[in-house]
Design an enzyme around this catalytic site. Sequence first.
Site, short mmCIF file in Angstrom:
data_model
loop_
_atom_site.label_atom_id
_atom_site.label_comp_id
_atom_site.label_asym_id
_atom_site.label_seq_id
_atom_site.Cartn_x
_atom_site.Cartn_y
_atom_site.Cartn_z
N GLY A 166 2.83 -1.01 4.32
CA GLY A 166 2.84 0.41 3.96
C GLY A 166 4.26 0.90 3.73
O GLY A 166 4.85 0.70 2.68
N GLY A 167 4.84 1.52 4.76
CA GLY A 167 6.15 2.16 4.63
C GLY A 167 7.22 1.28 3.99
O GLY A 167 7.96 1.73 3.11
N GLU A 183 -7.31 4.56 7.28
CA GLU A 183 -7.23 5.99 6.93
C GLU A 183 -8.50 6.43 6.21
O GLU A 183 -8.95 7.57 6.37
CB GLU A 183 -5.97 6.24 6.08
CG GLU A 183 -4.72 6.14 6.95
CD GLU A 183 -3.48 5.61 6.26
OE1 GLU A 183 -3.42 5.64 5.02
OE2 GLU A 183 -2.56 5.15 6.97
N HIS A 218 -9.66 0.80 4.41
CA HIS A 218 -8.41 1.06 5.14
C HIS A 218 -8.69 2.01 6.30
O HIS A 218 -9.56 2.88 6.20
CB HIS A 218 -7.36 1.65 4.19
CG HIS A 218 -6.00 1.73 4.80
ND1 HIS A 218 -5.63 2.76 5.63
CD2 HIS A 218 -4.94 0.90 4.71
CE1 HIS A 218 -4.38 2.54 6.03
NE2 HIS A 218 -3.93 1.42 5.49
N GLY A 254 2.02 2.59 10.57
CA GLY A 254 2.92 3.72 10.38
C GLY A 254 3.58 4.21 11.66
O GLY A 254 4.14 5.30 11.69
N ASN A 282 0.86 -1.18 0.00
CA ASN A 282 0.00 0.00 0.00
C ASN A 282 0.90 1.23 0.00
O ASN A 282 1.43 1.62 1.03
CB ASN A 282 -0.90 -0.02 1.24
CG ASN A 282 -1.77 1.22 1.33
OD1 ASN A 282 -1.89 1.97 0.35
ND2 ASN A 282 -2.38 1.44 2.48
N TRP A 283 1.04 1.82 -1.18
CA TRP A 283 1.93 3.00 -1.29
C TRP A 283 1.28 4.25 -0.71
O TRP A 283 1.94 5.28 -0.56
CB TRP A 283 2.29 3.26 -2.76
CG TRP A 283 3.20 2.24 -3.36
CD1 TRP A 283 3.65 1.08 -2.79
CD2 TRP A 283 3.78 2.29 -4.68
NE1 TRP A 283 4.47 0.41 -3.66
CE2 TRP A 283 4.58 1.13 -4.82
CE3 TRP A 283 3.71 3.19 -5.74
CZ2 TRP A 283 5.29 0.86 -5.99
CZ3 TRP A 283 4.42 2.92 -6.89
CH2 TRP A 283 5.21 1.76 -7.02
N LYS A 284 0.00 4.21 -0.45
CA LYS A 284 -0.75 5.40 0.01
C LYS A 284 -0.49 6.56 -0.96
O LYS A 284 -0.28 6.32 -2.14
CB LYS A 284 -0.37 5.76 1.44
CG LYS A 284 -0.39 4.56 2.37
CD LYS A 284 -0.30 4.95 3.81
CE LYS A 284 -0.11 3.71 4.66
NZ LYS A 284 -0.32 3.95 6.06
N GLU A 333 -5.45 -4.90 10.58
CA GLU A 333 -4.45 -3.85 10.81
C GLU A 333 -4.81 -3.09 12.07
O GLU A 333 -5.68 -2.19 12.03
CB GLU A 333 -4.43 -2.87 9.63
CG GLU A 333 -4.09 -3.52 8.31
CD GLU A 333 -3.53 -2.48 7.33
OE1 GLU A 333 -2.39 -2.66 6.92
OE2 GLU A 333 -4.23 -1.50 7.03
C1 PEP Z 1 -0.83 0.29 5.84
O1 PEP Z 1 -0.78 1.38 5.30
O2 PEP Z 1 -1.78 -0.45 5.60
C2 PEP Z 1 0.25 -0.09 6.74
C3 PEP Z 1 0.19 -1.23 7.35
O3 PEP Z 1 1.28 0.82 6.88
P1 PEP Z 1 2.69 0.56 7.64
O4 PEP Z 1 3.23 -0.76 7.13
O5 PEP Z 1 3.54 1.70 7.26
O6 PEP Z 1 2.39 0.48 9.10
#
Ligand code: PEP
Length: 252
Positions: free
Chosen positions: A233-234, A97, A95, A173, A10-12, A167
């Site tokens: 994500g990151g 967010e 998600h 994050g 997930n590049w967001k 999650e």
């Molecule tokens: C996400 O954006 O779904 C996520 C899990 O981010 P991160 O890995 O950065 O915590």
Amino acid sequence: MKRRAIVAANWKMNGGLELVNTMSAGLKDLELAENVDVIICPSALYLAAFDCNNMNAHIHLGAQNVSEHDSGAFTGEISTTMLQELSVGFAIIGHSERRSIYKESSEQAALKVKAALAAGITPILCIGESETERAEDQTEAVLSAQLQPVIDVIGIEKFSEVVVAYEPVWAIGTGKTASPEMAQATHLFIRQFLAKANSDIANKVPLLYGGSVNAANCEELFAQADIDGGLIGGASLKVDEFKVICSTAKGS
Ligand code: PEP
């Protein structure tokens, strides 16, 4: 029960064409265990630019969101038909967010899951509790309330085509990962919740863990019986680290 493993990136709202190019080049020689799929979810603007051809056939494209509506006056939204045209096979839905910043409800997520399934797009349904909810022992109630509307809208049989990403919001994050034991216990709860409606289906649903997964912690997380991969994500923005995570995943 054999389940494929999935690693979804997930590049967001990060990266541009440079990341598309770096990642496309870097993933060309990615080696995956036989029963693993990798899903790359860039910004929708770059879905057309990310060319999965000439890559491992198990690398696919995913969207970060999709509309529950077919078409019409929904400024800024992306329909399932638009995703189909670009051969996008997966869509992240609900998600945290989207839920917290854009106030998407579990009922809306359920309609999005329904729309995706109708278009042959695999939904990656995200669920998870906040730090306060975990502290107040509300995790199971929160996850149940996020899952039930989806069961109500699509029916448990259709759940065999859904991927669930657990999650914990406090781990996204933040660098705070759920311990493998905590993540496994929660995944088991999710599977048992689905099993109350249909145990065969519950055993088929891939359950991904997301929340600060990285190259150093993925092996222990992925080794858990009910963790079938991760939503990253990151660490999915760093090609070498992401490749380690992908290569660590193994289906059961
Ligand atoms: C996400 O954006 O779904 C996520 C899990 O981010 P991160 O890995 O950065 O915590």
